[in-house]
Scaffold this motif. Structure first.
Motif, PDB file in Angstrom:
ATOM      1  N   VAL A  77       0.792  -1.236   0.000  1.00 33.99           N
ATOM      2  CA  VAL A  77       0.000   0.000   0.000  1.00 33.99           C
ATOM      3  C   VAL A  77       0.823   1.284   0.000  1.00 33.99           C
ATOM      4  O   VAL A  77       0.304   2.338  -0.328  1.00 33.99           O
ATOM      5  N   HIS A 177      -3.042  11.121  16.549  1.00 39.00           N
ATOM      6  CA  HIS A 177      -2.678  12.356  15.865  1.00 39.00           C
ATOM      7  C   HIS A 177      -2.720  12.122  14.363  1.00 39.00           C
ATOM      8  O   HIS A 177      -2.243  11.096  13.873  1.00 39.00           O
ATOM      9  N   ARG A 180      -5.928  15.772  10.002  1.00 42.59           N
ATOM     10  CA  ARG A 180      -7.368  16.002  10.132  1.00 42.59           C
ATOM     11  C   ARG A 180      -7.957  15.008  11.124  1.00 42.59           C
ATOM     12  O   ARG A 180      -7.543  13.840  11.145  1.00 42.59           O
ATOM     13  N   LEU A 216       8.917  13.091  11.061  1.00 41.90           N
ATOM     14  CA  LEU A 216       7.806  13.555  11.900  1.00 41.90           C
ATOM     15  C   LEU A 216       8.106  13.209  13.363  1.00 41.90           C
ATOM     16  O   LEU A 216       7.844  13.986  14.281  1.00 41.90           O
TER      17      LEU A 216
HETATM   18  P1  NDP Z   1      -3.952   5.510   4.992  1.00 42.33           P
HETATM   19  O1  NDP Z   1      -3.699   6.374   3.818  1.00 42.33           O
HETATM   20  O2  NDP Z   1      -5.285   4.889   5.175  1.00 42.33           O
HETATM   21  O3  NDP Z   1      -3.612   6.315   6.344  1.00 42.33           O
HETATM   22  C1  NDP Z   1      -2.525   7.181   6.456  1.00 42.33           C
HETATM   23  C2  NDP Z   1      -2.680   8.004   7.724  1.00 42.33           C
HETATM   24  O4  NDP Z   1      -1.516   8.830   7.878  1.00 42.33           O
HETATM   25  C3  NDP Z   1      -3.880   8.932   7.734  1.00 42.33           C
HETATM   26  O5  NDP Z   1      -4.497   8.852   9.003  1.00 42.33           O
HETATM   27  C4  NDP Z   1      -3.276  10.315   7.538  1.00 42.33           C
HETATM   28  O6  NDP Z   1      -4.103  11.292   8.150  1.00 42.33           O
HETATM   29  C5  NDP Z   1      -1.946  10.139   8.253  1.00 42.33           C
HETATM   30  N1  NDP Z   1      -0.952  11.127   7.836  1.00 42.33           N
HETATM   31  C6  NDP Z   1      -0.493  11.373   6.583  1.00 42.33           C
HETATM   32  N2  NDP Z   1       0.385  12.387   6.604  1.00 42.33           N
HETATM   33  C7  NDP Z   1       0.483  12.795   7.884  1.00 42.33           C
HETATM   34  C8  NDP Z   1       1.212  13.823   8.547  1.00 42.33           C
HETATM   35  N3  NDP Z   1       2.039  14.634   7.872  1.00 42.33           N
HETATM   36  N4  NDP Z   1       1.070  13.951   9.880  1.00 42.33           N
HETATM   37  C9  NDP Z   1       0.244  13.149  10.568  1.00 42.33           C
HETATM   38  N5  NDP Z   1      -0.466  12.154  10.009  1.00 42.33           N
HETATM   39  C10 NDP Z   1      -0.357  11.990   8.675  1.00 42.33           C
HETATM   40  O7  NDP Z   1      -2.824   4.397   4.926  1.00 42.33           O
HETATM   41  P2  NDP Z   1      -2.808   2.918   5.522  1.00 42.33           P
HETATM   42  O8  NDP Z   1      -3.341   2.935   6.909  1.00 42.33           O
HETATM   43  O9  NDP Z   1      -3.368   1.963   4.538  1.00 42.33           O
HETATM   44  O10 NDP Z   1      -1.220   2.670   5.558  1.00 42.33           O
HETATM   45  C11 NDP Z   1      -0.377   3.561   6.256  1.00 42.33           C
HETATM   46  C12 NDP Z   1       1.071   3.308   5.886  1.00 42.33           C
HETATM   47  O11 NDP Z   1       1.536   2.111   6.478  1.00 42.33           O
HETATM   48  C13 NDP Z   1       1.346   3.111   4.403  1.00 42.33           C
HETATM   49  O12 NDP Z   1       1.480   4.353   3.736  1.00 42.33           O
HETATM   50  C14 NDP Z   1       2.636   2.319   4.398  1.00 42.33           C
HETATM   51  O13 NDP Z   1       3.754   3.158   4.206  1.00 42.33           O
HETATM   52  C15 NDP Z   1       2.691   1.689   5.790  1.00 42.33           C
HETATM   53  N6  NDP Z   1       2.657   0.237   5.702  1.00 42.33           N
HETATM   54  C16 NDP Z   1       3.691  -0.492   6.234  1.00 42.33           C
HETATM   55  C17 NDP Z   1       3.697  -1.876   6.132  1.00 42.33           C
HETATM   56  C18 NDP Z   1       4.811  -2.680   6.689  1.00 42.33           C
HETATM   57  O14 NDP Z   1       5.071  -3.765   6.185  1.00 42.33           O
HETATM   58  N7  NDP Z   1       5.485  -2.235   7.732  1.00 42.33           N
HETATM   59  C19 NDP Z   1       2.626  -2.600   5.441  1.00 42.33           C
HETATM   60  C20 NDP Z   1       1.555  -1.735   4.971  1.00 42.33           C
HETATM   61  C21 NDP Z   1       1.602  -0.384   5.095  1.00 42.33           C
HETATM   62  P3  NDP Z   1      -4.154  12.830   7.636  1.00 42.33           P
HETATM   63  O15 NDP Z   1      -4.125  12.795   6.141  1.00 42.33           O
HETATM   64  O16 NDP Z   1      -5.417  13.378   8.229  1.00 42.33           O
HETATM   65  O17 NDP Z   1      -2.944  13.476   8.228  1.00 42.33           O
END
Ligand code: NDP
Length: 317
Positions: A77, A177, A180, A216
């Motif tokens: 993802v 956190h 949004r 971050l």
């Molecule tokens: P989503 O897109 O559903 O969620 C991402 C979250 O991150 C949202 O809540 C978003 O909220 C938040 N976010 C983004 N930018 C910021 C910021 N600058 N500050 C604070 N919060 C932030 O993604 P998923 O839950 O599907 O996956 C999350 C991540 O997990 C993936 O992008 C991937 O990199 C990682 N992952 C790791 C894996 C592993 O093997 N370790 C496997 C699968 C995923 P908002 O936009 O409101 O800030």
């Protein structure tokens, strides 16, 4: 019947996926060519799609060499190695395997959290070394309580929400956190990341990777987490300032860290390998038999749906 679509594979994929892919599509692998750019300059116009992965991705430089490109299906993802903006500008459809891995990635965060808090890895080594019989348990340090503790989640997306849901079984107070607030969830939104860290016993990082979240989790956030707080990162290595984390661990300024991802993975620094109070995993949060199979199926389903109907099963909007 229409001609079999031609796919460019931009990295090594699990055999589980390569075999059915080759049975259904005409697939060529970028890594089979010594000079991939020269090869694509000659052959790039044949490709209708790219099959890629979150781990390896591909660069925007390839796109001008692929004039017929209409779809990208990525295994995983994360979008930090996919040229999302350039694809969007070209009108190329992009799919990931979102949702099918939420449970297992969340479970892995919990596995790290619990192993850290209850010293599972140290306890295992203690039993195997024979020290239990020699020294008794007086030298084995106490763990920390999980039930009833405060859980902070950085990023309450698809995976973060599953991490949060699991906490109810442990009677934990959950806050999160993100930029949004998320509507219709029972957990408290904390717009100030440092305040969240200050009020958490366990801070689980599961934001998106990429430029927007780089470092971050910096020295100030770790300072706020404090000597009784644990950090768990299953997002991307880039989200945590690893030098600051190492300093904090070495000085005991945080209680410990559970990490599935690293800044320079798979090359992990000596200092990190020797860091106290850490549990380290080799980026395997989604790596269960069930989920890896579901991810492979989803990569294929996205391609099949696109070439049959023009729609994707799990598009990146
Ligand atoms: P989503 O897109 O559903 O969620 C991402 C979250 O991150 C949202 O809540 C978003 O909220 C938040 N976010 C983004 N930018 C910021 C910021 N600058 N500050 C604070 N919060 C932030 O993604 P998923 O839950 O599907 O996956 C999350 C991540 O997990 C993936 O992008 C991937 O990199 C990682 N992952 C790791 C894996 C592993 O093997 N370790 C496997 C699968 C995923 P908002 O936009 O409101 O800030």
């Amino acid at each position: 019947p229409p001609p079999t679509p031609c796919l460019l594979q931009t990295g090594a994929l699990v055999p589980l996926l390569e075999q059915p892919l080759q049975a259904r599509y005409h697939v060529e692998r970028l890594l089979d060519h010594d000079d991939p750019i020269a090869w694509l300059q000659a052959e790039g116009a044949r490709f209708d799609g790219i099959v890629s992965s979150a781990g390896l991705g591909f660069s925007a430089d390839l796109l001008p060499l692929l004039p017929r490109l209409r779809v990208v299906s990525s295994y995983g993802v994360g979008l930090d190695r996919i040229p999302v903006a350039a694809l969007k500008a070209r009108g190329v459809a992009l799919a990931t395997t979102s949702d099918v891995l939420n449970d297992c990635v969340a479970d892995a965060a919990w596995a790290l959290l619990m192993a850290l808090a209850r010293r599972v890895v140290e306890g295992d080594a203690y039993v195997r070394s024979g020290r239990w019989a020699e020294d008794g348990l007086n030298r084995f340090p106490l763990g920390r309580r999980i039930s009833g503790a405060r859980l902070g989640i950085v990023g309450l997306g698809r995976i973060g929400q599953v991490v949060a849901r699991r906490a109810s079984g442990f009677d934990m107070a959950v806050a999160y956190h993100s930029r949004r607030a998320v509507a219709d969830v029972p957990w408290r939104h904390e717009p100030d990341l440092r305040a969240l860290a200050r009020n958490s016993d366990y801070l689980v990082v599961i934001t998106a990777g990429g430029d927007g979240t780089r470092h971050l989790i910096n020295a100030e956030v770790l300072e706020a987490l404090g000597p009784r707080g644990f950090l768990i990162n299953v997002a991307r290595g880039s989200v945590v300032d690893e030098a600051a984390l190492l300093e904090a661990l070495q000085a005991g300024r945080i209680a410990g860290a559970g990490l599935d991802v690293f800044e320079n993975e798979p090359r992990i620094s000596e200092a990190m390998r020797a860091a106290p109070r850490t549990v380290l995993l080799p980026h395997v949060a989604s790596a269960t038999e069930e989920t890896r199979l579901a991810m492979a199926v989803r990569v294929l389903d996205n391609l099949d749906a696109f070439f049959q109907t023009g729609r994707l099963v799990s598009p990146v909007e």
